[in-house]
Design an enzyme around this catalytic site. Structure first.
Site, PDB file in Angstrom:
ATOM      1  N   LYS A 112       0.856  -1.188   0.000  1.00 42.29           N
ATOM      2  CA  LYS A 112       0.000   0.000   0.000  1.00 42.29           C
ATOM      3  C   LYS A 112       0.888   1.233   0.000  1.00 42.29           C
ATOM      4  O   LYS A 112       2.039   1.167   0.438  1.00 42.29           O
ATOM      5  CB  LYS A 112      -0.875   0.006   1.271  1.00 42.29           C
ATOM      6  N   GLY A 216     -23.492   4.509   3.650  1.00 41.84           N
ATOM      7  CA  GLY A 216     -22.563   5.084   2.668  1.00 41.84           C
ATOM      8  C   GLY A 216     -23.072   4.873   1.258  1.00 41.84           C
ATOM      9  O   GLY A 216     -23.064   3.752   0.742  1.00 41.84           O
ATOM     10  N   GLY A 218     -21.890   6.157  -1.552  1.00 41.72           N
ATOM     11  CA  GLY A 218     -20.861   6.668  -2.450  1.00 41.72           C
ATOM     12  C   GLY A 218     -20.745   5.802  -3.694  1.00 41.72           C
ATOM     13  O   GLY A 218     -21.731   5.243  -4.171  1.00 41.72           O
ATOM     14  N   VAL A 220     -19.419   2.841  -4.324  1.00 40.73           N
ATOM     15  CA  VAL A 220     -19.830   1.429  -4.217  1.00 40.73           C
ATOM     16  C   VAL A 220     -21.272   1.326  -3.718  1.00 40.73           C
ATOM     17  O   VAL A 220     -22.085   0.589  -4.285  1.00 40.73           O
ATOM     18  CB  VAL A 220     -18.891   0.631  -3.277  1.00 40.73           C
ATOM     19  N   TYR A 222     -23.839   3.290  -3.842  1.00 44.29           N
ATOM     20  CA  TYR A 222     -24.871   3.651  -4.815  1.00 44.29           C
ATOM     21  C   TYR A 222     -25.051   2.544  -5.856  1.00 44.29           C
ATOM     22  O   TYR A 222     -26.167   2.147  -6.179  1.00 44.29           O
ATOM     23  CB  TYR A 222     -24.527   4.985  -5.487  1.00 44.29           C
TER      24      TYR A 222
HETATM   25  P1  NAD Z   1     -16.801   6.806  -1.503  1.00 44.20           P
HETATM   26  O1  NAD Z   1     -15.946   7.814  -0.855  1.00 44.20           O
HETATM   27  O2  NAD Z   1     -17.229   6.999  -2.906  1.00 44.20           O
HETATM   28  O3  NAD Z   1     -18.119   6.558  -0.627  1.00 44.20           O
HETATM   29  C1  NAD Z   1     -18.138   6.525   0.749  1.00 44.20           C
HETATM   30  C2  NAD Z   1     -19.434   7.215   1.187  1.00 44.20           C
HETATM   31  O4  NAD Z   1     -19.590   7.026   2.589  1.00 44.20           O
HETATM   32  C3  NAD Z   1     -19.428   8.712   0.935  1.00 44.20           C
HETATM   33  O5  NAD Z   1     -20.604   9.066   0.226  1.00 44.20           O
HETATM   34  C4  NAD Z   1     -19.384   9.319   2.339  1.00 44.20           C
HETATM   35  O6  NAD Z   1     -20.083  10.552   2.402  1.00 44.20           O
HETATM   36  C5  NAD Z   1     -20.086   8.240   3.128  1.00 44.20           C
HETATM   37  N1  NAD Z   1     -19.817   8.218   4.553  1.00 44.20           N
HETATM   38  C6  NAD Z   1     -18.664   8.456   5.215  1.00 44.20           C
HETATM   39  N2  NAD Z   1     -18.846   8.308   6.531  1.00 44.20           N
HETATM   40  C7  NAD Z   1     -20.145   7.961   6.718  1.00 44.20           C
HETATM   41  C8  NAD Z   1     -20.932   7.655   7.846  1.00 44.20           C
HETATM   42  N3  NAD Z   1     -20.429   7.678   9.087  1.00 44.20           N
HETATM   43  N4  NAD Z   1     -22.242   7.338   7.667  1.00 44.20           N
HETATM   44  C9  NAD Z   1     -22.778   7.294   6.426  1.00 44.20           C
HETATM   45  N5  NAD Z   1     -22.071   7.578   5.317  1.00 44.20           N
HETATM   46  C10 NAD Z   1     -20.772   7.908   5.457  1.00 44.20           C
HETATM   47  O7  NAD Z   1     -16.001   5.418  -1.351  1.00 44.20           O
HETATM   48  P2  NAD Z   1     -16.291   4.046  -2.099  1.00 44.20           P
HETATM   49  O8  NAD Z   1     -15.342   3.914  -3.227  1.00 44.20           O
HETATM   50  O9  NAD Z   1     -17.743   3.884  -2.333  1.00 44.20           O
HETATM   51  O10 NAD Z   1     -15.825   2.995  -1.002  1.00 44.20           O
HETATM   52  C11 NAD Z   1     -16.623   2.709   0.136  1.00 44.20           C
HETATM   53  C12 NAD Z   1     -15.843   1.787   1.078  1.00 44.20           C
HETATM   54  O11 NAD Z   1     -15.533   0.569   0.393  1.00 44.20           O
HETATM   55  C13 NAD Z   1     -14.506   2.343   1.568  1.00 44.20           C
HETATM   56  O12 NAD Z   1     -14.276   1.880   2.864  1.00 44.20           O
HETATM   57  C14 NAD Z   1     -13.494   1.710   0.620  1.00 44.20           C
HETATM   58  O13 NAD Z   1     -12.212   1.609   1.205  1.00 44.20           O
HETATM   59  C15 NAD Z   1     -14.115   0.347   0.406  1.00 44.20           C
HETATM   60  N6  NAD Z   1     -13.741  -0.293  -0.851  1.00 44.20           N
HETATM   61  C16 NAD Z   1     -13.991   0.327  -2.032  1.00 44.20           C
HETATM   62  C17 NAD Z   1     -13.632  -0.297  -3.230  1.00 44.20           C
HETATM   63  C18 NAD Z   1     -13.919   0.352  -4.553  1.00 44.20           C
HETATM   64  O14 NAD Z   1     -13.818  -0.339  -5.572  1.00 44.20           O
HETATM   65  N7  NAD Z   1     -14.278   1.612  -4.606  1.00 44.20           N
HETATM   66  C19 NAD Z   1     -13.022  -1.564  -3.198  1.00 44.20           C
HETATM   67  C20 NAD Z   1     -12.800  -2.186  -1.963  1.00 44.20           C
HETATM   68  C21 NAD Z   1     -13.157  -1.534  -0.790  1.00 44.20           C
END
Ligand code: NAD
Length: 399
Positions: A112, A216, A218, A220, A222
């Site tokens: 990482k 959340g 975001g 993923v 959505y």
């Molecule tokens: P993102 O930043 O697009 O979405 C995260 C969402 O969570 C945001 O909309 C944020 O406002 C919201 N949020 C933060 N704190 C919150 C809370 N306390 N209550 C409610 N909502 C809250 O990130 P993402 O890419 O959707 O990833 C989401 C999670 O999945 C992260 O932990 C990330 O590390 C993990 N992840 C993502 C991927 C990927 O492909 N994007 C892959 C593996 C793991």
């Protein structure tokens, strides 16, 4: 440890741009605590880079390369409180990458990179290029990709200086190389397979008709809501701290569902999401959200979501088991993003078909974890660690 008495400060004093720390190589007394963590957690090495002229302060941790010479892991840019927080994060995340790759059958070691800085102010092309040059100088020991505050466009910029990055935009073409694009939809699809495995294990039938609470909404979260709607769930309960994400969730999905969705979905306040009565709770926001308190509030049968490091500690894992809630270990169920980005480096070029095949393995991988958990009466997170460690151990022995 504050900003002014740490390793980076010592590097600045000595005009040193790159520093390597290994369990058996401690260049400064300030780095002793890092080596101590590495000895305990089994890390190979960590590189620290400090280029003050472009505000690049970064750490690349290589956890374990027993499975493959090259280690893969995203690049995350955050305004950490201090260097201890940044380095602790990179050490923790790199270890999780080793485990995630091992369980998903990805032939890569775990690594990482964290960039300690304000993404809005400090993320310049110059910073990204300097980092890319440092990654290039590692000659493939580390392959970086997108993560928090580093997106496909940043990866594309870095690609100008190094071939050891992955997660390029979908439109990127260079010979056989084809960008794998945003991994979030693939991660979300993987979560759906994982949810189906949980339901199967508990004999709860299909996703159709189920209620799912998503924390959340975001990238993923959505997408997950979209896929779940297509699977015919009865209700999706969503929560986000960002009103724009909530509006997006309500408006866009409502349109896609031709008016039906309004009946099917509801939004609740941040803290209320834990106590919603539902079949599945899907954490898709930050890590560390499953604590003694939040677990005691849960009213679901299954926890299955994308967030990394969901359990605050091992106590939370034990509590979930005690409450009869089936927990899909985060790094097993959220491997879709890694599967997607890794495929970009396939010699024949990125293939959706191959990604899909690997993605489907999330289902049997979870079933195996659940089966052993039941058989050995151990929390699923402990079993997942054991299965990953077994693979790493065998790779070490057979190398
Ligand atoms: P993102 O930043 O697009 O979405 C995260 C969402 O969570 C945001 O909309 C944020 O406002 C919201 N949020 C933060 N704190 C919150 C809370 N306390 N209550 C409610 N909502 C809250 O990130 P993402 O890419 O959707 O990833 C989401 C999670 O999945 C992260 O932990 C990330 O590390 C993990 N992840 C993502 C991927 C990927 O492909 N994007 C892959 C593996 C793991």
């Amino acid at each position: 440890m504050g900003e002014n008495n740490g390793v980076f400060e010592r590097m600045l004093e000595n005009s040193q741009r790159k520093l390597e720390v290994r369990p058996d190589l401690v260049p400064y007394p300030e780095a002793e605590w890092i080596a101590e963590v590495m000895r305990k957690e089994g890390h190979e090495r960590i590189y620290l880079f400090y280029h003050p002229e472009v505000k690049l302060k970064t750490a690349i941790a290589i956890h374990n390369r027993a499975i493959a010479e090259q280690a893969l892991g995203g690049i995350r840019m955050l305004q950490y409180r201090d260097e201890k927080e940044a380095i602790t994060d990179v050490l923790r995340l790199s270890k999780a990458m080793t485990y995630k790759a091992a369980i998903a059958g990805i032939k890569k070691g775990g690594a990482k990179c964290v960039v300690w800085g304000n993404p809005r102010e400090d993320k310049t092309n110059f910073l990204l290029w300097e980092l890319a040059e440092e990654i290039e100088a590692l000659r493939g020991e580390y392959i970086g990709g997108e993560d928090m505050n580093i997106d496909e466009q940043d990866v594309r910029l870095m690609r100008m200086k190094t071939s050891f990055v992955a997660g390029l935009p979908e439109t990127y073409r260079y010979g056989k190389l084809r960008g794998s694009g945003d991994p979030s939809p693939v991660t979300a699809r993987g979560i759906v397979y994982g949810m189906k495995a949980c339901l199967r294990f508990l004999n709860m039938g299909p996703l159709e008709g189920k209620t799912v609470a998503i924390q959340g909404l975001g990238k993923v979260g959505y997408r997950l809501a979209e896929f779940l709607y297509q699977e015919g769930v009865k209700q999706i309960i969503g929560s986000d701290i960002d009103p724009r994400r909530i509006a997006h969730f309500q408006e866009e999905l409502k349109e896609k569902a031709l008016g039906e969705f309004k009946k099917l979905s509801k939004v609740v306040a941040q803290e209320e999401i834990f106590s919603q009565e539902c079949d599945i709770f899907a954490p898709c926001a930050a890590g560390g959200i499953l604590t003694k308190q939040t677990v005691s509030n849960l009213r679901c049968r299954i926890v299955a979501g994308a967030a990394n490091n969901q359990l605050q500690d091992s106590v939370a894992g034990k509590l979930l088991m005690k409450k009869g809630i089936l927990y899909a270990p985060d790094y097993v169920i959220n491997a879709g993003g890694l599967i997607n980005v890794d495929d970009e480096r396939h010699p024949d070029g990125y293939s959706e078909v191959r990604v899909q095949e690997k993605l489907e393995s999330i289902f049997p991988n979870l079933m195996k974890v659940f089966w052993y958990s039941k058989r050995l009466n151990l929390p699923t997170n402990i079993v997942a660690d054991m299965l990953a460690e077994e693979k790493i151990y065998l790779a070490q022995i057979l190398r």
